[in-house]
Design an enzyme around this catalytic site. Structure first.
Site, PDB file in Angstrom:
ATOM      1  CG  HIS A  46      -1.744   1.172   1.420  1.00 33.46           C
ATOM      2  ND1 HIS A  46      -1.457   2.143   2.353  1.00 33.46           N
ATOM      3  CD2 HIS A  46      -2.877   1.590   0.788  1.00 33.46           C
ATOM      4  CE1 HIS A  46      -2.371   3.091   2.304  1.00 33.46           C
ATOM      5  NE2 HIS A  46      -3.237   2.792   1.356  1.00 33.46           N
ATOM      6  CD  GLU A  49      -2.823   2.415  -3.619  1.00 35.09           C
ATOM      7  OE1 GLU A  49      -3.504   3.465  -3.626  1.00 35.09           O
ATOM      8  OE2 GLU A  49      -3.095   1.425  -2.902  1.00 35.09           O
ATOM      9  CG  HIS A  50      -0.280   6.116  -0.488  1.00 36.63           C
ATOM     10  ND1 HIS A  50      -0.806   7.202   0.181  1.00 36.63           N
ATOM     11  CD2 HIS A  50      -1.209   5.131  -0.390  1.00 36.63           C
ATOM     12  CE1 HIS A  50      -1.994   6.877   0.673  1.00 36.63           C
ATOM     13  NE2 HIS A  50      -2.248   5.619   0.345  1.00 36.63           N
ATOM     14  CD  GLU A 126      -5.166   5.095   3.418  1.00 39.88           C
ATOM     15  OE1 GLU A 126      -5.878   4.344   2.716  1.00 39.88           O
ATOM     16  OE2 GLU A 126      -4.003   5.417   3.102  1.00 39.88           O
TER      17      GLU A 126
END
Length: 413
Positions: A46, A49-50, A126
């Protein structure tokens, strides 16, 4: 009809031409998600991905966003337990720009140290956001406990500790191990000519170097559990899950989809009608399936006032026992199959959903079914298969429960 082509470097391209549309959805899929991460770098898929949106050798992060916005297009990404996807949706006349941006992100991202440190703070925010959502928190805690001995139970975002432990070196090591063409798929749906699209993609991705990839996917052990967490909320959130069938068992996966519609997957379902419509105990109640390689979950979720928790829980258990004892009728199965077919056909009106479907199937299952084949799979669900799946799934010996809300740690159900 789908067309498929594999480049010399092992990158698979699969596409569906829909000439009457004016848009194209295109996704780059990587066969890497939280399920294959080491615990010490949980959340790295993840995190990467960012970082893919934080600048390349040719573009700043603002360039990536503004170039797409200026064309009225969409660019986004997501990370799941088993894969990561980067995708665009554009007018067909602008698809060259979408391909250029995505290929630039995949092949030329900077992974700048200052941007890594900045994005670490964003991801920590997040994580807090999800922890502030009691429904998400209940499910995350449940999964962590039912798969406590397996990586499948790790949070996709990671933990506070692992996010601080992830550095540029181990991020690039993971990226170089899994972001390779022979571990990836590009899926396209919309108005294009497949042969021309292959040429465009090959010109951008032909120099992407392949390497051997070792993916060790073991069957996760399902652990029954009952857990709770006090949280000052107006409602109690209840998450339950039963061990289900894996995604690679196609026949039983379709049967479970039929069962889910009847049990809790629609507003006409047993759970919704009995607990919300007849009793008025909840606003939200539903069931769903999450099927992975070699294992699956059948989840049940509800939100209610504290005083209704025990009754709602008992009614759900009653419905689980009832379907396990009495099964389903042929009439119920037929109606559910028609509902599934209708929902599937309506979903085909979106190029994005088509691109997502064929990309994920090609990446994880190595094959894609045509529309007619999918409809045939639904039609072929019979009562014997349904009964077999009910016997496997609706078994209270394999049950996980998590409740999140005010003073719930005092509750024993």
């Amino acid at each position: 009809m789908y067309k498929k082509h594999t480049l010399k470097n092992g990158l698979t391209i699969i596409g569906e031409e829909i000439p009457y549309l004016k848009s194209i959805a295109l996704g780059v899929w990587i066969n890497a998600g939280s399920r294959i991460e080491d615990e010490s770098i949980s959340g790295v898929s993840h995190f990467i991905e960012h970082m893919m949106f934080k600048g390349t050798k040719n573009r700043t992060s603002k360039d990536i966003a503004s170039e797409m916005d200026n064309l009225g297009g969409q660019i986004n990404a997501f990370t799941s337990k088993e894969c990561t996807c980067y995708y665009v949706k554009l007018l067909d006349e602008h698809i060259d720009k979408g391909i250029d941006i995505l290929s630039d992100m995949i092949l030329n991202s900077n992974f700048d140290q200052a941007e890594i440190d900045k994005e670490r703070s964003v991801i920590l925010e997040e994580l807090k956001m999800y922890e502030d959502s009691p429904e998400d928190l209940a499910y995350d805690m449940l999964v962590e406990n039912i798969y406590k001995d397996d990586k499948l139970g790790m949070n996709i975002i990671g933990t506070v500790k692992s996010l601080y432990d992830i550095n540029r070196e181990n991020m690039l090591e993971y990226f170089n191990d899994y972001y390779v063409p022979n571990n990836s798929v590009i899926s396209i749906s919309g108005n294009f000519k497949f042969e021309e699209m292959v040429e465009k993609l090959e010109s951008k991705f032909k120099d992407w170097k392949s390497k051997e990839v070792n993916l060790d996917i073991n069957e996760a052990k399902f652990n029954s559990c009952f857990i709770s967490k006090n949280k000052d909320t107006e409602q109690v959130n209840l998450a339950m899950t039963l061990k289900a069938v894996p995604a690679d068992n196609i026949e039983e996966a379709y049967a479970l989809a039929v069962i889910n519609n009847i049990f809790g997957g629609s507003i006409s379902s047993r759970l919704f009608q009995r607990i919300r419509e007849e009793r008025g105990l909840v606003y939200s109640i539903y069931s769903s399936q999450a099927l992975y390689r070699k294992i699956g979950e059948f989840g049940i979720f509800a939100s209610m006032s504290n005083e209704n928790l025990e009754e709602v829980y008992n009614l759900i258990i009653e419905e689980i026992k009832k379907i396990g004892k009495n099964y389903l009728t042929n009439e119920e199965i037929h109606a559910s199959k028609e509902q599934l077919k209708g929902s599937y056909i309506l979903g085909l009106e979106s190029t994005s959903s088509r691109m997502m479907s064929i990309g994920k199937d090609m990446l994880l299952g190595k094959s894609v079914k045509t529309t007619d084949e999918i409809l045939e799979c639904i039609n072929n669900v019979d009562i014997d298969t349904v009964n077999r799946v009910i016997d496997k799934v609706f078994n209270l010996e394999n049950l996980g429960v998590c409740i999140v809300g005010r003073d719930v740690e005092k509750i024993i159900l």
